[in-house]
Design a protein around this motif. Structure first.
Motif, PDB file in Angstrom:
ATOM      1  N   UNK A   1      97.943 -19.068 -32.469  1.00 60.87           N
ATOM      2  CA  UNK A   1      98.859 -18.522 -33.462  1.00 60.87           C
ATOM      3  C   UNK A   1      98.245 -17.234 -33.994  1.00 60.87           C
ATOM      4  N   UNK A   2      98.987 -16.169 -33.849  1.00 66.62           N
ATOM      5  CA  UNK A   2      98.549 -14.878 -34.365  1.00 66.62           C
ATOM      6  C   UNK A   2      99.035 -14.730 -35.799  1.00 66.62           C
ATOM      7  N   UNK A   3      98.170 -14.294 -36.706  1.00 65.29           N
ATOM      8  CA  UNK A   3      98.531 -14.095 -38.107  1.00 65.29           C
ATOM      9  C   UNK A   3      98.331 -12.628 -38.446  1.00 65.29           C
ATOM     10  N   UNK A   4      99.380 -12.003 -38.986  1.00 63.38           N
ATOM     11  CA  UNK A   4      99.295 -10.601 -39.397  1.00 63.38           C
ATOM     12  C   UNK A   4      99.683 -10.511 -40.865  1.00 63.38           C
ATOM     13  N   UNK A   5      98.808  -9.935 -41.674  1.00 62.26           N
ATOM     14  CA  UNK A   5      99.054  -9.789 -43.104  1.00 62.26           C
ATOM     15  C   UNK A   5      99.216  -8.307 -43.420  1.00 62.26           C
ATOM     16  N   UNK A   6     100.316  -7.967 -44.090  1.00 62.26           N
ATOM     17  CA  UNK A   6     100.592  -6.590 -44.498  1.00 62.26           C
ATOM     18  C   UNK A   6     100.704  -6.553 -46.011  1.00 62.26           C
ATOM     19  N   UNK A   7     100.059  -5.561 -46.627  1.00 54.96           N
ATOM     20  CA  UNK A   7     100.151  -5.413 -48.073  1.00 54.96           C
ATOM     21  C   UNK A   7     100.625  -4.007 -48.399  1.00 54.96           C
ATOM     22  N   UNK A   8     101.255  -3.877 -49.536  1.00 55.40           N
ATOM     23  CA  UNK A   8     101.663  -2.570 -50.021  1.00 55.40           C
ATOM     24  C   UNK A   8     100.419  -1.770 -50.399  1.00 55.40           C
ATOM     25  N   UNK A   9     100.540  -0.464 -50.382  1.00 58.15           N
ATOM     26  CA  UNK A   9      99.395   0.393 -50.698  1.00 58.15           C
ATOM     27  C   UNK A   9      98.931   0.273 -52.142  1.00 58.15           C
ATOM     28  N   UNK A  10      99.821  -0.164 -53.038  1.00 54.03           N
ATOM     29  CA  UNK A  10      99.444  -0.242 -54.456  1.00 54.03           C
ATOM     30  C   UNK A  10      98.774  -1.561 -54.832  1.00 54.03           C
ATOM     31  N   UNK A  11      98.421  -2.381 -53.879  1.00 54.01           N
ATOM     32  CA  UNK A  11      97.754  -3.662 -54.138  1.00 54.01           C
ATOM     33  C   UNK A  11      96.241  -3.434 -54.169  1.00 54.01           C
ATOM     34  N   UNK A  12      95.599  -3.885 -55.252  1.00 48.91           N
ATOM     35  CA  UNK A  12      94.146  -3.734 -55.391  1.00 48.91           C
ATOM     36  C   UNK A  12      93.422  -4.792 -54.559  1.00 48.91           C
ATOM     37  N   UNK A  13      92.274  -4.424 -54.013  1.00 50.78           N
ATOM     38  CA  UNK A  13      91.462  -5.364 -53.248  1.00 50.78           C
ATOM     39  C   UNK A  13      92.144  -5.826 -51.984  1.00 50.78           C
ATOM     40  N   UNK A  30      98.301 -25.195 -40.107  1.00 50.08           N
ATOM     41  CA  UNK A  30      97.500 -25.663 -38.968  1.00 50.08           C
ATOM     42  C   UNK A  30      98.236 -26.710 -38.131  1.00 50.08           C
ATOM     43  N   UNK A  31      98.987 -27.576 -38.763  1.00 51.31           N
ATOM     44  CA  UNK A  31      99.665 -28.631 -37.994  1.00 51.31           C
ATOM     45  C   UNK A  31     100.805 -28.100 -37.140  1.00 51.31           C
ATOM     46  N   UNK A  32     101.239 -26.872 -37.400  1.00 52.31           N
ATOM     47  CA  UNK A  32     102.294 -26.246 -36.596  1.00 52.31           C
ATOM     48  C   UNK A  32     101.731 -25.248 -35.585  1.00 52.31           C
ATOM     49  N   UNK A  33     100.416 -25.077 -35.567  1.00 51.84           N
ATOM     50  CA  UNK A  33      99.775 -24.016 -34.792  1.00 51.84           C
ATOM     51  C   UNK A  33     100.205 -23.995 -33.324  1.00 51.84           C
ATOM     52  N   UNK A  34     100.298 -25.132 -32.690  1.00 52.82           N
ATOM     53  CA  UNK A  34     100.659 -25.171 -31.272  1.00 52.82           C
ATOM     54  C   UNK A  34     102.120 -24.783 -31.031  1.00 52.82           C
ATOM     55  N   UNK A  86     105.570 -19.193 -51.342  1.00 51.34           N
ATOM     56  CA  UNK A  86     106.148 -18.893 -50.032  1.00 51.34           C
ATOM     57  C   UNK A  86     105.609 -19.840 -48.967  1.00 51.34           C
ATOM     58  N   UNK A  87     104.327 -20.187 -49.044  1.00 50.55           N
ATOM     59  CA  UNK A  87     103.748 -21.136 -48.086  1.00 50.55           C
ATOM     60  C   UNK A  87     104.377 -22.522 -48.220  1.00 50.55           C
ATOM     61  N   UNK A  88     104.631 -22.950 -49.453  1.00 49.67           N
ATOM     62  CA  UNK A  88     105.287 -24.244 -49.665  1.00 49.67           C
ATOM     63  C   UNK A  88     106.689 -24.229 -49.053  1.00 49.67           C
ATOM     64  N   UNK A  89     107.406 -23.138 -49.280  1.00 53.09           N
ATOM     65  CA  UNK A  89     108.752 -23.008 -48.698  1.00 53.09           C
ATOM     66  C   UNK A  89     108.698 -22.986 -47.170  1.00 53.09           C
ATOM     67  N   UNK A  90     107.697 -22.287 -46.615  1.00 52.12           N
ATOM     68  CA  UNK A  90     107.584 -22.200 -45.160  1.00 52.12           C
ATOM     69  C   UNK A  90     107.267 -23.557 -44.554  1.00 52.12           C
ATOM     70  N   UNK A  91     106.395 -24.321 -45.193  1.00 46.23           N
ATOM     71  CA  UNK A  91     106.079 -25.656 -44.693  1.00 46.23           C
ATOM     72  C   UNK A  91     107.335 -26.518 -44.630  1.00 46.23           C
ATOM     73  N   UNK A  92     108.143 -26.470 -45.677  1.00 49.77           N
ATOM     74  CA  UNK A  92     109.394 -27.226 -45.704  1.00 49.77           C
ATOM     75  C   UNK A  92     110.350 -26.735 -44.621  1.00 49.77           C
ATOM     76  N   UNK A  93     110.468 -25.427 -44.488  1.00 51.11           N
ATOM     77  CA  UNK A  93     111.379 -24.854 -43.487  1.00 51.11           C
ATOM     78  C   UNK A  93     110.954 -25.236 -42.071  1.00 51.11           C
ATOM     79  N   UNK A  94     109.661 -25.212 -41.788  1.00 51.82           N
ATOM     80  CA  UNK A  94     109.185 -25.580 -40.453  1.00 51.82           C
ATOM     81  C   UNK A  94     109.332 -27.074 -40.207  1.00 51.82           C
ATOM     82  N   UNK A  95     109.106 -27.894 -41.228  1.00 51.47           N
ATOM     83  CA  UNK A  95     109.355 -29.340 -41.085  1.00 51.47           C
ATOM     84  C   UNK A  95     110.806 -29.582 -40.677  1.00 51.47           C
ATOM     85  N   UNK A  96     111.716 -28.885 -41.326  1.00 45.24           N
ATOM     86  CA  UNK A  96     113.138 -29.033 -40.999  1.00 45.24           C
ATOM     87  C   UNK A  96     113.450 -28.510 -39.602  1.00 45.24           C
TER      88      UNK A  96
END
Length: 107
Positions: A1-13, A30-34, A86-96
């Protein structure tokens, strides 16, 4: 599973945040990785320097193998809250999504 994180330029750190979010994604999904080919995360601050209301946004798009993308969005007062929501919502969406593929005949 490839993970790509994008942030806006105005985000600190940005670098530390991106690493933290990627680790959270890998742990929580992790349980959906395959079954996932790619997960894209977009984090931003809608109001810039103003701190009014729920102005932090996290959009997560997961791409299950052989299926269309699944996308969720969460807005909150902090980036951590938006990402967690968003992660909680994604877990529910993938379960469905994956639950619909399971043959439940006789149950």
């Amino acid at each position: 599973m490839q993970v790509q994180v994008n942030t806006a330029n105005n985000i600190e750190g940005r670098e530390a945040l991106m690493t933290s979010i990627e680790q959270d994604i890998r742990n929580r999904l992790a349980r959906f990785e395959s079954r996932l080919t790619r997960v894209e995360v977009h984090v931003g601050d809608e109001n810039g320097e103003r701190t009014e209301g729920d102005d932090k946004r996290c959009v997560i798009e997961a791409r299950p193998a052989g299926l269309g993308p699944v996308t969720v969005t969460e807005q909150a007062g902090s980036i951590d809250q938006a990402t967690s929501g968003a992660l909680a919502k994604m877990t529910t969406a993938l379960d469905r999504t994956f639950g619909k593929q399971t043959n439940r005949k006789g149950h």
